[in-house]
Design a protein around this motif. Structure first.
Motif, PDB file in Angstrom:
ATOM      1  N   SER A 205      43.147  27.320  47.000  1.00  0.00           N
ATOM      2  CA  SER A 205      42.321  28.466  47.376  1.00  0.00           C
ATOM      3  C   SER A 205      41.553  28.162  48.659  1.00  0.00           C
ATOM      4  CB  SER A 205      41.343  28.796  46.258  1.00  0.00           C
ATOM      5  OG  SER A 205      40.314  27.844  46.221  1.00  0.00           O
TER       6      SER A 205
ATOM      7  N   SER B 222      50.229  36.506  51.208  1.00  0.00           N
ATOM      8  CA  SER B 222      48.967  36.575  50.489  1.00  0.00           C
ATOM      9  C   SER B 222      48.694  37.979  49.988  1.00  0.00           C
ATOM     10  CB  SER B 222      47.816  36.078  51.371  1.00  0.00           C
ATOM     11  OG  SER B 222      47.675  36.878  52.500  1.00  0.00           O
ATOM     12  N   ARG B 223      48.035  38.057  48.881  1.00  0.00           N
ATOM     13  CA  ARG B 223      47.619  39.315  48.259  1.00  0.00           C
ATOM     14  C   ARG B 223      46.176  39.159  47.863  1.00  0.00           C
ATOM     15  NH1 ARG B 223      50.614  40.040  42.953  1.00  0.00           N
ATOM     16  NH2 ARG B 223      50.584  37.776  42.854  1.00  0.00           N
ATOM     17  N   GLN B 224      45.450  40.223  47.950  1.00  0.00           N
ATOM     18  CA  GLN B 224      44.052  40.171  47.518  1.00  0.00           C
ATOM     19  C   GLN B 224      44.003  39.867  46.029  1.00  0.00           C
ATOM     20  OE1 GLN B 224      40.657  43.517  47.110  1.00  0.00           O
ATOM     21  NE2 GLN B 224      41.296  43.090  49.182  1.00  0.00           N
ATOM     22  N   GLY B 225      43.178  38.949  45.684  1.00  0.00           N
ATOM     23  CA  GLY B 225      42.985  38.625  44.280  1.00  0.00           C
ATOM     24  C   GLY B 225      43.810  37.466  43.762  1.00  0.00           C
ATOM     25  N   ALA B 226      44.949  37.222  44.396  1.00  0.00           N
ATOM     26  CA  ALA B 226      45.822  36.159  43.901  1.00  0.00           C
ATOM     27  C   ALA B 226      45.923  35.034  44.919  1.00  0.00           C
ATOM     28  CB  ALA B 226      47.209  36.711  43.595  1.00  0.00           C
ATOM     29  N   ARG B 227      46.237  33.869  44.442  1.00  0.00           N
ATOM     30  CA  ARG B 227      46.437  32.735  45.329  1.00  0.00           C
ATOM     31  C   ARG B 227      47.563  33.018  46.318  1.00  0.00           C
ATOM     32  NH1 ARG B 227      45.168  27.283  43.461  1.00  0.00           N
ATOM     33  NH2 ARG B 227      43.002  27.427  42.791  1.00  0.00           N
TER      34      ARG B 227
END
Lengths: 243, 243
Positions: free
Chosen positions: B29, B59-64
Motif C-alpha cells: 500500500s 489501480s482502483r480506488q479502494g483496492a491494492r
DNA sequence: GGTCTGGCCTTGTTTGTACAAGTTCCCCTA
DNA sequence: TAGGGGAACTTGTACAAACAAGGCCAGACC
C-alpha cells in the motif's frame, strides 16, 4: 467525473478545441488558472497533466505550457471496442458472428488466458455497410457462457458483457503489425489474397488483472489507421522486433 | 533523473521485473511504501503513477494496486528513432541515404511543417544486415542545412542533429496503417510488389512545438511490430477512419 | 449455510506551503 | 549594437494534513 481537476481539464480542453488557445500558443500559467478556478495549484496541475497525457499540451520546466494539437482521443473503450469507437465517431457500424465453438486451448492461449478450455468466435464487422474488420477472438472459459448468451447480432460485445454480467474490460496489451490476407481473410473482407491487412492482436483483462480475451483483429488496408501522440518522457508505444 | 519519485519508481520497477512482486500480485500500500522510503504519500503516489503510465501496474480506488505485466518500454527516443531503438535492443542496425534534394513544399507539407521549401531524404535502414525500413522524410527548411551536413552513413539522425546543432525532438504524432508495397518500395526492401508493409507516418516537433520533420516510414511485414499497453482512463492510442 | 452489514483498509481528491530548477526577457555594459 | 547578468516568472519536486469514495472481510443475523 465529478472531480474538480477533471472539470477544469474538460473546460481547458474545450477552450483549446474551440480555438481560445490556438495550436502553438501558450497556456495561462498555473497560478493564473488557479486564480481563475479558485483552486489550489496542485489541482490545476492535475488538470493540465490530463491534457499532457492526451498529447494536447506539452510542458517544460521554466516555460509556459504549449498547445500542441487539436482533437484528441477520449476513452479506453474507443481503442478497445470497435463498435463504441465507430459509434462515437458517428459511423454506421454493423457485424455478425460467422462461427463460434468451444475447444481446448493451444499452448499460446493457455499462457495468455490461463484457461484450459476456450471459446473461439469469428466476427465480421462493417463500417457504413462495407466489411472492414475480421475478428478472431478467443475467450477464457469462465466468461464463455456469457459470450454465448449474447444475441448473434450484438453490435458491441464489450457493452453486451457489461450489461449482462457486469464485466468491465480494464487493461489491454496490443500488438500492431501488417500481414498479407489469407484466403479466408480475403474472401470475407472482399479483398484479393495477399493484399495488405492491418493486424491488431490484443489481450484484455479485468480490473483484477484476470485475462478475458485474446484476439486477432484484421483491418482492410485503407479503412482504419491508428493514431498516437507521444512526448519525450511519456511514451506508451514501443516497437518490437519480430522473430 | 535525480528526482525522489523517479528513484522510487525505478526501484519498484526493478522489483517487479525481478519477480519480487509477481504478475497478478498486490503491490504494498502507499502507506507501507511511504514508510519504507521515508517519503510522503504524495511522492509515493507520483512514483506508482509512473508505473501505471507504463502499464506495469493497475489501480482502483479502494483496492491494492495490482501488478499487470513484465518488461516495459522506456524512452520517447525508442519510438522516435529507429537507430536508438534498435541499438537499445541489441540489434545490429545500418542504413544509407539513397537520395536527397531540396524542393518546394506541397500543400500538405506546408500545413504540417509551415515551411515553403523542404529537404526530402530517402533512407533505407537495415536490421542485422537485412533491409527492413524505407524512410521518406521531409525536413523543414530551417533545419535542412544541418541535415545535409550529416555524414551520409550517419546511423542515427536524431542523435546526429542533437550533437551538431543541439536539436531535441520532443513531441511526435504518429499514424499507423498498412499499405501495399509500390514498385520502388518493393525493389528497395526486397519484397514483391503489392506485399504488405506496415506504415508509420509521423510529424515531429521541438520542445517549443515547432515542426521539424514529416516522415513516411514503411516496414517490411514480419520485421517489426508496435506494442502498446493501455488501461481504462489512460489511453493514448486511437483508431482513425480513413477517407 | 447463505446473506447482509458495518468497520477497517486503501486509493482518490484537495488544499497549503516551501524550495529547486529552468526559461524569458529586460537592462546595463562594453 | 551585441553580448552578459540578473531579476522575475513558471514549472517541477516534496512534504503534511484531511476528508471522500470504494473495496474487502469478518462477524452477526436470518
Amino acid at each position: 467525473m465529478a472531480a474538480r481537476y477533471e472539470l477544469i481539464a474538460a473546460e481547458l480542453r474545450d477552450e483549446i478545441l474551440a480555438g481560445v488557445h490556438p495550436v502553438g500558443s501558450q497556456l495561462p500559467s498555473e497560478a493564473e488558472l488557479a486564480a481563475r478556478y479558485s483552486a489550489a495549484r496542485g489541482t490545476v496541475r492535475q488538470a493540465v497533466a490530463v491534457l499532457a497525457a492526451e498529447g494536447l499540451v506539452g510542458s517544460r520546466q521554466g516555460a509556459r505550457r504549449i498547445v500542441l494539437g487539436g482533437e484528441r482521443s477520449q476513452s479506453f473503450a474507443e481503442l478497445h471496442s470497435f463498435a463504441q469507437w465507430a459509434r462515437s465517431k458517428g459511423h454506421r457500424v454493423g457485424g455478425e458472428v460467422l462461427g463460434q465453438r468451444r475447444r481446448r486451448a493451444g499452448p499460446a492461449e493457455l499462457v495468455r488466458l490461463g484457461s484450459p478450455e476456450v471459446l473461439e468466435v469469428l466476427r465480421l464487422r462493417t463500417l457504413e455497410g462495407e466489411p472492414v474488420l475480421l475478428e478472431r477472438t478467443v475467450y477464457a472459459s469462465w466468461i464463455a457462457g456469457a459470450v454465448e448468451a449474447l444475441p448473434p447480432d450484438c453490435v458491441s460485445v464489450t457493452q453486451g458483457l457489461y450489461e449482462s454480467v457486469g464485466l468491465v474490460f480494464a487493461y489491454g496489451e496490443h500488438l500492431i503489425d501488417a500481414v498479407a490476407a489469407g484466403s479466408e481473410d480475403a474472401r470475407l473482407l472482399g479483398v484479393r489474397r495477399g493484399s495488405p491487412l492491418l493486424r491488431q492482436r490484443r489481450v484484455t483483462t479485468t480490473q483484477e488483472g484476470r485475462p478475458v480475451e485474446w484476439s486477432d483483429d484484421r483491418y482492410r488496408a485503407g479503412s482504419v489507421a491508428f493514431s498516437i501522440r507521444n512526448s519525450i518522457g511519456a511514451n506508451p508505444l514501443t516497437r518490437l522486433a519480430l522473430s
